[in-house]
Write a protein that holds these residues in place. Structure first.
Motif, PDB file in Angstrom:
ATOM      1  N   THR A   1       3.764  11.601 -12.731  1.00 19.71           N
ATOM      2  CA  THR A   1       4.180  12.907 -12.934  1.00 19.71           C
ATOM      3  C   THR A   1       4.862  13.248 -14.460  1.00 19.71           C
ATOM      4  N   VAL A   2       4.139  14.060 -15.008  1.00 24.19           N
ATOM      5  CA  VAL A   2       4.479  14.504 -16.331  1.00 24.19           C
ATOM      6  C   VAL A   2       5.719  15.594 -16.359  1.00 24.19           C
ATOM      7  N   ASN A   3       6.995  15.109 -16.877  1.00 21.84           N
ATOM      8  CA  ASN A   3       7.892  16.243 -16.577  1.00 21.84           C
ATOM      9  C   ASN A   3       8.173  16.916 -17.989  1.00 21.84           C
ATOM     10  N   VAL A   4       7.928  18.058 -17.835  1.00 15.99           N
ATOM     11  CA  VAL A   4       8.231  19.074 -19.015  1.00 15.99           C
ATOM     12  C   VAL A   4       9.105  20.024 -18.670  1.00 15.99           C
ATOM     13  N   SER A   5      10.139  19.868 -17.758  1.00 16.48           N
ATOM     14  CA  SER A   5      10.630  20.872 -16.795  1.00 16.48           C
ATOM     15  C   SER A   5      12.136  20.684 -16.876  1.00 16.48           C
ATOM     16  N   SER A   6      12.754  19.543 -17.206  1.00 16.86           N
ATOM     17  CA  SER A   6      14.130  19.206 -16.902  1.00 16.86           C
ATOM     18  C   SER A   6      14.881  20.279 -17.934  1.00 16.86           C
TER      19      SER A   6
ATOM     20  N   GLY B   1       0.761  -1.221   0.071  1.00 12.55           N
ATOM     21  CA  GLY B   1       0.026  -0.093   0.008  1.00 12.55           C
ATOM     22  C   GLY B   1       0.756   1.264  -0.100  1.00 12.55           C
ATOM     23  N   GLY B   2       2.052   1.481  -0.274  1.00 15.11           N
ATOM     24  CA  GLY B   2       3.071   2.411  -0.193  1.00 15.11           C
ATOM     25  C   GLY B   2       2.853   3.017  -1.589  1.00 15.11           C
ATOM     26  N   ILE B   3       2.859   4.350  -1.291  1.00 11.19           N
ATOM     27  CA  ILE B   3       2.377   5.344  -2.489  1.00 11.19           C
ATOM     28  C   ILE B   3       3.702   5.651  -3.432  1.00 11.19           C
ATOM     29  N   LEU B   4       3.601   5.362  -4.612  1.00 14.01           N
ATOM     30  CA  LEU B   4       4.452   5.480  -5.559  1.00 14.01           C
ATOM     31  C   LEU B   4       4.233   6.034  -6.736  1.00 14.01           C
ATOM     32  N   GLY B   5       4.867   7.152  -6.959  1.00 15.25           N
ATOM     33  CA  GLY B   5       4.772   7.998  -7.974  1.00 15.25           C
ATOM     34  C   GLY B   5       5.486   7.693  -9.107  1.00 15.25           C
ATOM     35  N   ILE B   6       5.421   7.869 -10.415  1.00 14.31           N
ATOM     36  CA  ILE B   6       6.284   7.444 -11.689  1.00 14.31           C
ATOM     37  C   ILE B   6       6.339   8.493 -12.407  1.00 14.31           C
ATOM     38  N   ASN B   7       7.711   8.926 -12.539  1.00 14.56           N
ATOM     39  CA  ASN B   7       7.934  10.222 -13.274  1.00 14.56           C
ATOM     40  C   ASN B   7       8.245   9.920 -14.839  1.00 14.56           C
ATOM     41  N   ILE B   8       7.411  10.470 -15.896  1.00 13.10           N
ATOM     42  CA  ILE B   8       7.950  10.039 -17.168  1.00 13.10           C
ATOM     43  C   ILE B   8       8.337  11.380 -17.948  1.00 13.10           C
TER      44      ILE B   8
ATOM     45  N   HIS C   1      -8.762  -0.022 -16.760  1.00 15.47           N
ATOM     46  CA  HIS C   1      -8.224  -0.606 -15.584  1.00 15.47           C
ATOM     47  C   HIS C   1      -9.251  -0.445 -14.018  1.00 15.47           C
ATOM     48  N   GLY C   2     -10.366   0.202 -14.239  1.00 22.55           N
ATOM     49  CA  GLY C   2     -11.118   0.152 -13.170  1.00 22.55           C
ATOM     50  C   GLY C   2     -10.678   1.106 -12.057  1.00 22.55           C
ATOM     51  N   LYS C   3      -9.484   1.939 -12.265  1.00 22.40           N
ATOM     52  CA  LYS C   3      -9.048   2.862 -11.056  1.00 22.40           C
ATOM     53  C   LYS C   3      -8.602   4.053 -11.733  1.00 22.40           C
ATOM     54  N   TYR C   4      -8.618   5.152 -10.978  1.00 23.62           N
ATOM     55  CA  TYR C   4      -8.110   6.495 -11.401  1.00 23.62           C
ATOM     56  C   TYR C   4      -6.739   6.653 -10.748  1.00 23.62           C
ATOM     57  N   VAL C   5      -5.875   7.162 -11.600  1.00 24.56           N
ATOM     58  CA  VAL C   5      -4.684   7.223 -11.215  1.00 24.56           C
ATOM     59  C   VAL C   5      -4.309   8.841 -11.298  1.00 24.56           C
ATOM     60  N   PRO C   6      -4.014   9.623 -10.379  1.00 24.73           N
ATOM     61  CA  PRO C   6      -4.037  10.958 -10.734  1.00 24.73           C
ATOM     62  C   PRO C   6      -2.715  11.425 -11.547  1.00 24.73           C
ATOM     63  N   LEU C   7      -2.971  12.431 -12.117  1.00 24.84           N
ATOM     64  CA  LEU C   7      -1.979  13.102 -13.108  1.00 24.84           C
ATOM     65  C   LEU C   7      -1.360  14.262 -12.499  1.00 24.84           C
ATOM     66  N   ALA C   8       0.100  14.663 -12.320  1.00 23.57           N
ATOM     67  CA  ALA C   8       0.546  15.773 -11.874  1.00 23.57           C
ATOM     68  C   ALA C   8       1.646  16.194 -12.935  1.00 23.57           C
ATOM     69  N   LEU C   9       1.975  17.603 -13.004  1.00 23.16           N
ATOM     70  CA  LEU C   9       2.743  18.115 -14.080  1.00 23.16           C
ATOM     71  C   LEU C   9       3.749  18.917 -13.233  1.00 23.16           C
ATOM     72  N   LYS C  10       5.237  18.586 -13.629  1.00 27.39           N
ATOM     73  CA  LYS C  10       6.249  19.181 -12.739  1.00 27.39           C
ATOM     74  C   LYS C  10       6.752  20.403 -13.867  1.00 27.39           C
ATOM     75  N   ILE C  11       6.955  21.576 -12.980  1.00 28.50           N
ATOM     76  CA  ILE C  11       7.279  22.982 -13.840  1.00 28.50           C
ATOM     77  C   ILE C  11       8.631  23.372 -13.168  1.00 28.50           C
ATOM     78  N   ALA C  12       9.100  24.124 -14.076  1.00 24.62           N
ATOM     79  CA  ALA C  12      10.509  24.766 -13.579  1.00 24.62           C
ATOM     80  C   ALA C  12      10.123  26.058 -12.865  1.00 24.62           C
ATOM     81  N   PRO C  13      11.398  26.464 -12.103  1.00 26.92           N
ATOM     82  CA  PRO C  13      11.328  27.625 -11.416  1.00 26.92           C
ATOM     83  C   PRO C  13      11.667  28.754 -12.382  1.00 26.92           C
ATOM     84  N   ASP C  14      12.250  28.597 -13.459  1.00 27.96           N
ATOM     85  CA  ASP C  14      12.597  29.820 -14.257  1.00 27.96           C
ATOM     86  C   ASP C  14      11.269  30.326 -15.057  1.00 27.96           C
TER      87      ASP C  14
END
Length: 345
Positions: A173-178, A136-143, A211-224
């Motif tokens: 997590t959707v990484n558009v900020s590297s 039951g640990g919470i695991l995010g996957i960054n793509i 899949h019968g489950k909702y997996v949240p989507l997060a966006l990762k942004i830059a500080p610049d």
């Protein structure tokens, strides 16, 4: 004290080599039942964010465990959640070494790793072998996207990764900020981001039905980002009903490290000098979002007070990376305790 001694030894080595040895050491401590030698108990402080119940609000940021090889060992240090990646559809070596540089005078790091990883299928094999998600640990996957995928085809890479990791992730997590993949940050621009988020949210809806489950989507942004860019991103996050936003990634600025060894290396700066810039973007984002989309605060946390400042600026959760390298596992409990005290006020 033990980690302080270990760090002195590790800091005599090339940073990337030291990181590999450090991760092997974390694995050994977990296997030996000796994690308590470097980590302190973390106070429970449950919080519900993105529809997920987190045991405490202190997580590990993406980049520490790119391929998901150390999930159980890292989870044993008390993190409320673990984020692995950034992962791409195909394996790729990343940028040439050396590509990781310390600035110890400012508790900072510059990296230009370039999404080095073993590919999404290898990551999923590691996730499948880990106990943490099964418990039951919470695991995010960054793509992310492969370096050689044209920017106008980037959505294809994100869609591929989202489909592959969906069933295994607590959130994605959707990484558009590297700053280390050429042209990647162009995806933060209004029209490009609008199209990408729309495409991903449509895929999320289809996958939720499948899949019968909702997996949240997060966006990762830059500080610049300037104020108008923050406002535009906030509007798109709300329009597309994104589940979360991670603020922020590393910076291309060099404020606070000018003139120091390695300060002129290309790449993204993280650590203590990033705190003020990251918090400024976080706070502007929080005001613009007005509570509609929860924020995960990351960037420059080197103490419990820094973690509490992220919450005060508008974050619901925080993540550690560079501070974890400099301070070690004790920072997890310190940050969690500081946030818990803030919650009680």
């Amino acid at each position: 004290m033990l980690y302080s001694l270990l760090r002195q030894l590790l800091f005599t080595l090339d940073p990337e080599t030291a990181h590999g040895i450090g991760m092997a050491g974390v694995d050994w401590l977990k296997a030996a039942g000796a994690t308590c030698l470097v980590a302190r108990p973390v106070p429970p402080d449950p919080v519900s964010v993105m529809g997920i119940n987190f045991p405490n609000p202190v997580g590990l940021a993406a980049g520490v465990d790119k391929n998901g090889e150390h999930i159980d060992a890292l989870a044993a240090l008390g993190f409320g959640f673990i984020e692995i990646g950034t992962i791409t559809p195909r394996p790729q070596p990343g940028n040439p070494r050396p590509r990781l540089f310390r600035i110890p005078e400012r508790q900072a790091i510059i990296n230009r790793m370039g999404f080095n990883n073993d590919g999404v299928d290898q990551l999923l094999a590691h996730v499948d072998a880990a106990d943490f998600p099964r418990r039951g640990g919470i695991l995010g996957i960054n793509i992310g996207k492969n370096f050689d995928t044209p920017i106008d085809k980037a959505a294809d890479d994100y869609l591929f990764c989202l489909e592959r990791v969906y069933a295994a992730a607590s959130y994605v997590t959707v990484n558009v900020s590297s700053p280390n993949t050429r042209n990647l940050r162009e995806l933060q621009r209004d029209e490009a981001l609008d199209a990408l988020l729309g495409t991903l949210k449509s895929q999320q809806s289809r996958l939720a039905d499948q899949h019968g489950k909702y997996v949240p989507l997060a966006l990762k942004i830059a500080p610049d980002l300037d104020d108008s860019q923050v406002d535009a991103i906030a509007a798109l996050l709300c329009r597309h009903r994104m589940d979360g936003v991670i603020a922020t990634n590393t910076t291309l600025a060099r404020v606070g490290v000018e003139g120091l060894p390695n300060a002129e290396q290309a790449g993204g700066l993280s650590g203590a000098p990033l705190l003020a810039m990251s918090n400024a973007v976080l706070n502007k984002l929080a005001i613009a979002l007005a509570g509609e989309v929860p924020i995960i605060g990351v960037g420059g946390i080197l103490s419990g007070a820094d973690a509490a400042a992220k919450i005060a600026a508008g974050a619901r959760l925080v993540q550690l990376y560079t501070g974890f390298i400099y301070r070690g596992p004790e920072l997890v409990a310190e940050a969690a305790a500081a946030i818990a005290r803030q919650h009680r006020v």
